[in-house]
Scaffold this active site. Structure first.
Site, PDB file in Angstrom:
ATOM      1  N   PRO A   7     -17.397  -0.461  23.752  1.00 16.20           N
ATOM      2  CA  PRO A   7     -17.490  -0.468  24.881  1.00 16.20           C
ATOM      3  C   PRO A   7     -16.279   0.468  25.645  1.00 16.20           C
ATOM      4  O   PRO A   7     -15.208   0.284  25.373  1.00 16.20           O
ATOM      5  CB  PRO A   7     -17.523  -1.705  25.067  1.00 16.20           C
ATOM      6  CG  PRO A   7     -16.538  -2.491  24.282  1.00 16.20           C
ATOM      7  CD  PRO A   7     -16.667  -1.692  22.946  1.00 16.20           C
ATOM      8  N   GLU A   9     -15.396   1.890  29.300  1.00 17.08           N
ATOM      9  CA  GLU A   9     -15.794   2.177  30.899  1.00 17.08           C
ATOM     10  C   GLU A   9     -16.092   3.722  31.308  1.00 17.08           C
ATOM     11  O   GLU A   9     -15.178   4.486  31.093  1.00 17.08           O
ATOM     12  CB  GLU A   9     -14.784   1.473  31.640  1.00 17.08           C
ATOM     13  CG  GLU A   9     -15.017   1.446  33.083  1.00 17.08           C
ATOM     14  CD  GLU A   9     -16.094   0.277  33.674  1.00 17.08           C
ATOM     15  OE1 GLU A   9     -16.445   0.354  34.636  1.00 17.08           O
ATOM     16  OE2 GLU A   9     -16.443  -0.351  32.729  1.00 17.08           O
ATOM     17  N   CYS A  98      -9.067  -4.734  28.237  1.00 17.13           N
ATOM     18  CA  CYS A  98      -9.093  -3.694  29.297  1.00 17.13           C
ATOM     19  C   CYS A  98      -7.467  -3.341  29.974  1.00 17.13           C
ATOM     20  O   CYS A  98      -7.020  -4.483  30.118  1.00 17.13           O
ATOM     21  CB  CYS A  98      -9.822  -3.889  30.283  1.00 17.13           C
ATOM     22  SG  CYS A  98      -9.826  -2.759  31.835  1.00 17.13           S
ATOM     23  N   HIS A 168      -7.907  -3.696  19.362  1.00  6.38           N
ATOM     24  CA  HIS A 168      -7.407  -2.311  19.525  1.00  6.38           C
ATOM     25  C   HIS A 168      -5.850  -2.375  19.188  1.00  6.38           C
ATOM     26  O   HIS A 168      -5.266  -3.203  19.626  1.00  6.38           O
ATOM     27  CB  HIS A 168      -7.725  -2.257  20.934  1.00  6.38           C
ATOM     28  CG  HIS A 168      -7.296  -0.733  21.453  1.00  6.38           C
ATOM     29  ND1 HIS A 168      -8.253   0.337  21.473  1.00  6.38           N
ATOM     30  CD2 HIS A 168      -6.130  -0.178  21.406  1.00  6.38           C
ATOM     31  CE1 HIS A 168      -7.627   1.302  21.578  1.00  6.38           C
ATOM     32  NE2 HIS A 168      -6.098   1.094  21.750  1.00  6.38           N
ATOM     33  N   ASN A 199      -9.914  -1.034  15.525  1.00  6.52           N
ATOM     34  CA  ASN A 199     -10.082  -0.148  16.718  1.00  6.52           C
ATOM     35  C   ASN A 199      -9.104   0.588  17.025  1.00  6.52           C
ATOM     36  O   ASN A 199      -7.940  -0.046  17.199  1.00  6.52           O
ATOM     37  CB  ASN A 199     -10.929  -0.973  17.539  1.00  6.52           C
ATOM     38  CG  ASN A 199     -11.193  -0.231  19.040  1.00  6.52           C
ATOM     39  OD1 ASN A 199     -10.595  -0.419  20.000  1.00  6.52           O
ATOM     40  ND2 ASN A 199     -11.923   1.000  18.733  1.00  6.52           N
ATOM     41  N   GLY A 200      -9.177   1.944  17.477  1.00  4.04           N
ATOM     42  CA  GLY A 200      -8.068   2.834  18.021  1.00  4.04           C
ATOM     43  C   GLY A 200      -7.630   3.824  17.063  1.00  4.04           C
ATOM     44  O   GLY A 200      -7.306   3.775  15.866  1.00  4.04           O
ATOM     45  N   GLY A 223     -14.502   4.587  19.016  1.00  5.78           N
ATOM     46  CA  GLY A 223     -14.518   4.822  20.516  1.00  5.78           C
ATOM     47  C   GLY A 223     -14.610   6.229  20.987  1.00  5.78           C
ATOM     48  O   GLY A 223     -15.558   6.886  20.465  1.00  5.78           O
TER      49      GLY A 223
END
Length: 313
Positions: A7, A9, A98, A168, A199-200, A223
């Site tokens: 996800p 933004e 976030c 992340h 993730n990352g 991502g």
């Protein structure tokens, strides 16, 4: 190996999810976060963020779409999660990663990583409110300003009933600056029994392979690398297959993108240029095309420029 579309933004919106899952084999993808404050949101908000609810909670190509929430009110998060589950969401994800200042200032996202007990209460409230057959998961960073609570947060999320945890591998303070600290993930895996998804900074097949090796994780969330290289997920899944998308194939994807009817012309042109700018990181042809179209503001002219790319090839 599970491969998940992240996800992001303003980036992996319904249009981008549709496009990327039409050409890549993802196990699931996750919506942009739905901000929950002090109310049960009306149904149209859920359908706006996740129009795939009209299609059994899946993209047109059949990829499940998990609905992500962000907030700090356990009761309201639980109410909204229960409602979107009734509407057909296949899974619920909670955002504790976030880094946006506005979000953190209102006590949402990564700032909650300094409060493991609050994270536990939020995950548990949602888990208790959602039918047992619908998974609840969470995504977090290594921490807010530091990593003092990394393991506390992971254990809080597990003990609250989450089915898996995506990490992340940076703190909020790290933002999106390279590197991602994949080497910090084995300690999290040792502390909990639920699956950990890494993730990352996974931009290429080589990055994916290194992340799997260093993190010890079996699953990855892709991502910005997935948006920059739409064939990345297939290359990671089928590592023995060295074929990559050709530029004509990518031009066809871009033309498909421009057929979207749910945005204004100005909005679609802006979104397309955002994507093309990212594609320049993976394809030299995209950089050349960018120089040709960067001043164009009309959809018809953009389509013509792309179709010219096909005739030239």
């Amino acid at each position: 190996m599970k491969l998940v579309l992240a996800p992001m933004e303003g980036l992996t919106d319904p249009l981008m999810r549709d496009l990327l899952t039409s050409v890549g084999h993802y196990d699931w993808c996750v919506t942009e976060f739905i901000r929950v404050t002090d109310s049960l949101l009306p149904e149209h908000v859920f359908y706006n963020f996740c129009p795939e609810l009209h299609n059994g909670g899946k993209t047109k190509s059949g990829t499940p779409v998990h609905v992500q929430f962000l907030g700090n009110d356990a009761n309201r998060l639980a109410q909204n999660a229960a409602r979107v589950a009734e509407l057909g969401a296949p899974a619920i994800d909670l955002n504790f990663g976030c880094p946006a200042k506005t979000v953190n200032r209102h006590r949402g996202g990564a700032v909650l990583l300094d409060e493991p007990e609050v994270i536990h209460s939020l995950v548990k409230a949602v888990r208790d409110a959602v039918p047992a057959h619908i998974p609840v998961s969470a995504k977090m960073r290594l921490g807010y300003l530091d990593e003092n609570h990394t393991l506390d947060n992971a254990m809080a999320i597990e003990s609250a009933g989450a089915s898996w945890l995506t990490v992340h591998a940076r703190t909020k303070s790290d933002g999106y600056k390279p590197p991602a600290y994949w080497e910090k993930l084995p300690a999290i895996q040792q502390a909990i029994k639920i699956p950990v998804i890494a993730n990352g900074e996974i931009w290429t097949l080589e990055h994916a392979e290194r992340c799997l090796e260093i993190s010890g994780c079996a699953d990855l969330m892709l991502g910005r690398g997935a948006v920059t290289r739409p064939d990345l997920v297939n290359r990671v899944r089928h590592r023995d297959d060295t074929r990559q998308f050709s530029w004509p194939q990518l031009v066809q994807l871009q033309l498909y993108f421009l057929e979207a009817a749910s945005k204004t012309e100005q909005g679609l042109v802006g979104r397309y240029k955002q994507w093309l700018g990212m594609l320049t990181q993976g394809y030299t042809e995209a950089a050349l095309l960018w120089n040709d179209i960067k001043k164009i503001r009309e959809l018809d002219l953009l389509r013509a420029a792309l179709e010219q790319q096909l005739t030239e090839k």
